[in-house]
Design a protein around this motif. Sequence first.
Motif, PDB file in Angstrom:
ATOM      1  N   ASP A  86      71.663  48.793  18.930  1.00 58.25           N
ATOM      2  CA  ASP A  86      71.492  48.147  17.697  1.00 58.25           C
ATOM      3  C   ASP A  86      71.512  46.582  17.987  1.00 58.25           C
ATOM      4  O   ASP A  86      72.634  46.151  18.495  1.00 58.25           O
ATOM      5  CB  ASP A  86      72.278  48.667  16.599  1.00 58.25           C
ATOM      6  CG  ASP A  86      72.275  47.732  15.086  1.00 58.25           C
ATOM      7  OD1 ASP A  86      71.039  46.814  15.405  1.00 58.25           O
ATOM      8  OD2 ASP A  86      72.691  48.077  14.291  1.00 58.25           O
ATOM      9  N   PHE A 127      66.582  48.086  19.498  1.00 55.61           N
ATOM     10  CA  PHE A 127      66.186  48.275  17.946  1.00 55.61           C
ATOM     11  C   PHE A 127      66.853  47.138  17.170  1.00 55.61           C
ATOM     12  O   PHE A 127      67.939  46.871  17.182  1.00 55.61           O
ATOM     13  CB  PHE A 127      66.050  49.492  17.529  1.00 55.61           C
ATOM     14  CG  PHE A 127      67.443  49.892  16.827  1.00 55.61           C
ATOM     15  CD1 PHE A 127      67.742  49.822  15.619  1.00 55.61           C
ATOM     16  CD2 PHE A 127      68.498  50.533  17.847  1.00 55.61           C
ATOM     17  CE1 PHE A 127      68.920  50.451  15.010  1.00 55.61           C
ATOM     18  CE2 PHE A 127      69.493  51.212  17.214  1.00 55.61           C
ATOM     19  CZ  PHE A 127      70.014  50.834  15.830  1.00 55.61           C
ATOM     20  N   GLU A 129      64.834  46.284  13.198  1.00 59.07           N
ATOM     21  CA  GLU A 129      63.983  47.402  12.034  1.00 59.07           C
ATOM     22  C   GLU A 129      63.314  48.265  12.584  1.00 59.07           C
ATOM     23  O   GLU A 129      62.777  48.842  11.692  1.00 59.07           O
ATOM     24  CB  GLU A 129      63.386  46.015  11.115  1.00 59.07           C
ATOM     25  CG  GLU A 129      64.387  45.172  10.511  1.00 59.07           C
ATOM     26  CD  GLU A 129      63.622  44.033   9.661  1.00 59.07           C
ATOM     27  OE1 GLU A 129      62.481  44.217   9.290  1.00 59.07           O
ATOM     28  OE2 GLU A 129      64.312  42.944   9.543  1.00 59.07           O
ATOM     29  N   GLY A 130      63.030  48.112  13.655  1.00 52.06           N
ATOM     30  CA  GLY A 130      62.457  49.343  14.571  1.00 52.06           C
ATOM     31  C   GLY A 130      62.629  48.972  15.995  1.00 52.06           C
ATOM     32  O   GLY A 130      63.273  47.998  16.467  1.00 52.06           O
ATOM     33  N   VAL A 131      62.226  49.861  16.791  1.00 52.57           N
ATOM     34  CA  VAL A 131      62.387  49.700  18.291  1.00 52.57           C
ATOM     35  C   VAL A 131      61.646  48.682  19.044  1.00 52.57           C
ATOM     36  O   VAL A 131      60.490  48.502  18.543  1.00 52.57           O
ATOM     37  CB  VAL A 131      61.919  50.986  19.165  1.00 52.57           C
ATOM     38  CG1 VAL A 131      61.727  50.902  20.370  1.00 52.57           C
ATOM     39  CG2 VAL A 131      62.903  52.166  18.697  1.00 52.57           C
ATOM     40  N   GLU A 132      62.081  47.435  19.510  1.00 53.54           N
ATOM     41  CA  GLU A 132      61.486  46.293  19.937  1.00 53.54           C
ATOM     42  C   GLU A 132      61.195  46.492  21.337  1.00 53.54           C
ATOM     43  O   GLU A 132      60.283  45.817  21.849  1.00 53.54           O
ATOM     44  CB  GLU A 132      62.351  45.114  19.626  1.00 53.54           C
ATOM     45  CG  GLU A 132      62.570  44.845  18.067  1.00 53.54           C
ATOM     46  CD  GLU A 132      62.758  43.392  17.873  1.00 53.54           C
ATOM     47  OE1 GLU A 132      62.938  42.485  18.863  1.00 53.54           O
ATOM     48  OE2 GLU A 132      63.270  43.248  16.758  1.00 53.54           O
ATOM     49  N   LYS A 158      63.418  40.764  14.924  1.00 56.15           N
ATOM     50  CA  LYS A 158      63.822  40.978  13.357  1.00 56.15           C
ATOM     51  C   LYS A 158      65.220  40.632  13.532  1.00 56.15           C
ATOM     52  O   LYS A 158      65.873  40.953  14.408  1.00 56.15           O
ATOM     53  CB  LYS A 158      63.391  42.077  12.836  1.00 56.15           C
ATOM     54  CG  LYS A 158      61.710  42.615  12.975  1.00 56.15           C
ATOM     55  CD  LYS A 158      61.069  41.879  11.865  1.00 56.15           C
ATOM     56  CE  LYS A 158      59.529  42.117  11.930  1.00 56.15           C
ATOM     57  NZ  LYS A 158      58.862  41.543  10.801  1.00 56.15           N
ATOM     58  N   ASN A 162      67.234  49.334  11.123  1.00 58.82           N
ATOM     59  CA  ASN A 162      66.548  50.609  10.491  1.00 58.82           C
ATOM     60  C   ASN A 162      66.823  51.482  11.522  1.00 58.82           C
ATOM     61  O   ASN A 162      66.045  51.727  12.336  1.00 58.82           O
ATOM     62  CB  ASN A 162      65.241  50.264  10.419  1.00 58.82           C
ATOM     63  CG  ASN A 162      64.536  51.342   9.561  1.00 58.82           C
ATOM     64  OD1 ASN A 162      65.000  52.505   9.666  1.00 58.82           O
ATOM     65  ND2 ASN A 162      63.673  51.262   8.582  1.00 58.82           N
ATOM     66  N   SER A 165      64.188  54.616  11.669  1.00 61.65           N
ATOM     67  CA  SER A 165      62.836  54.032  12.619  1.00 61.65           C
ATOM     68  C   SER A 165      63.094  54.064  13.864  1.00 61.65           C
ATOM     69  O   SER A 165      62.301  54.465  14.619  1.00 61.65           O
ATOM     70  CB  SER A 165      62.412  52.605  12.031  1.00 61.65           C
ATOM     71  OG  SER A 165      61.299  52.249  12.738  1.00 61.65           O
ATOM     72  N   ALA A 166      64.238  53.736  14.403  1.00 58.03           N
ATOM     73  CA  ALA A 166      64.366  53.628  15.830  1.00 58.03           C
ATOM     74  C   ALA A 166      64.544  55.121  16.441  1.00 58.03           C
ATOM     75  O   ALA A 166      64.263  55.431  17.389  1.00 58.03           O
ATOM     76  CB  ALA A 166      66.004  52.843  16.075  1.00 58.03           C
ATOM     77  N   ASP A 168      63.442  57.922  14.901  1.00 56.06           N
ATOM     78  CA  ASP A 168      61.980  58.476  15.023  1.00 56.06           C
ATOM     79  C   ASP A 168      61.190  58.298  16.279  1.00 56.06           C
ATOM     80  O   ASP A 168      60.512  58.988  16.816  1.00 56.06           O
ATOM     81  CB  ASP A 168      61.245  58.049  13.698  1.00 56.06           C
ATOM     82  CG  ASP A 168      61.899  58.649  12.547  1.00 56.06           C
ATOM     83  OD1 ASP A 168      62.730  59.524  12.622  1.00 56.06           O
ATOM     84  OD2 ASP A 168      61.308  58.385  11.559  1.00 56.06           O
ATOM     85  N   GLU A 169      61.162  56.746  16.536  1.00 54.37           N
ATOM     86  CA  GLU A 169      60.649  56.387  17.709  1.00 54.37           C
ATOM     87  C   GLU A 169      61.078  56.930  19.165  1.00 54.37           C
ATOM     88  O   GLU A 169      60.354  57.667  19.969  1.00 54.37           O
ATOM     89  CB  GLU A 169      60.677  54.631  17.926  1.00 54.37           C
ATOM     90  CG  GLU A 169      59.841  54.314  19.105  1.00 54.37           C
ATOM     91  CD  GLU A 169      58.473  54.588  19.157  1.00 54.37           C
ATOM     92  OE1 GLU A 169      57.609  54.498  20.283  1.00 54.37           O
ATOM     93  OE2 GLU A 169      57.721  55.203  18.186  1.00 54.37           O
TER      94      GLU A 169
END
Length: 306
Positions: A86, A127, A129-132, A158, A162, A165-166, A168-169
Amino acid sequence: MSDNITEMLKKVRQIEIRTNKQVSEALAGAYHSVFKGRGMDFEEAREYQAGDEIRSIDWNVTARTGKAHVKKYREERELTMMIVVDLSASGSFGSGNSSKREIAAELASTLAFSATRNNDKVGLALFTEGVEQILPPRKGRQHILRMIRDVLIYEPQKHGTNIASALDEVNRVLKRKAIVVLISDFLQGPDGKIPNPDDPTKSDVFKALDITNRRHDLVCFEIVDPRETALPNLGVITLEDSETGEIVSLNTGSASVRKAYEQYNQNRLTEFKRALTRSKIDLLEVRTDKPFITPLRKFFERRAKR
């Protein structure tokens, strides 16, 4: 070479030296014991020796040779570890010598070196708010140094968090069962609170954690700074939520305010840990003000016994 790059490389090297030493002195064998291979492969049949299990006798070879033989197996050892870190804005906070992000880098390095010493591959997912960013699982010292560097200096696009979301990816990317290590402060949402697991409208995080644990071997590490769970008596102070920008003033001179703040955070952590326990997900608290190697070793030992 700029001063910032020189300082960054120096910090990466310091983490490498420190964590390698920790792995050698305190975690030797612990990682191998707690993370098992995918199964056992038949290696060979050898002559029976005193003490061998009767159940392991290879009756076909025994009948053919006239001498008792047993089946010898070896563990299908090679595993994949994906370390999910994170990098939301709250990770930059640290009331002592190290920020939560620096502790996350050292913890990730320790786990990665433990994995590579057991010939396992290690990947990294960063990540907010999502995986970067994702580094595919690989082996080798240079790969781990790249991982440490990215955890320390990657500039997120960001500020928020999240976790669902992370995960899930990560589940989409990992095609086979793996060890998934989630490193976060688990401060989620605009109010800094993990959604209530008993409220179906706010359960995305817990659903994602549960699904990931069913597919993989999920282990969570919570990075905690003491100032986020208890306030010092400093009079009226102004606090800014690093992820939302919200600013609030608190009178820390009031014992009731300090107590309410501490109780709120205690309730949040208790709620979170209870939800993980229900899903049989392991959690280890890692603090910014205390060394984590001894708690990590004991954590591995408890897990291995199970």
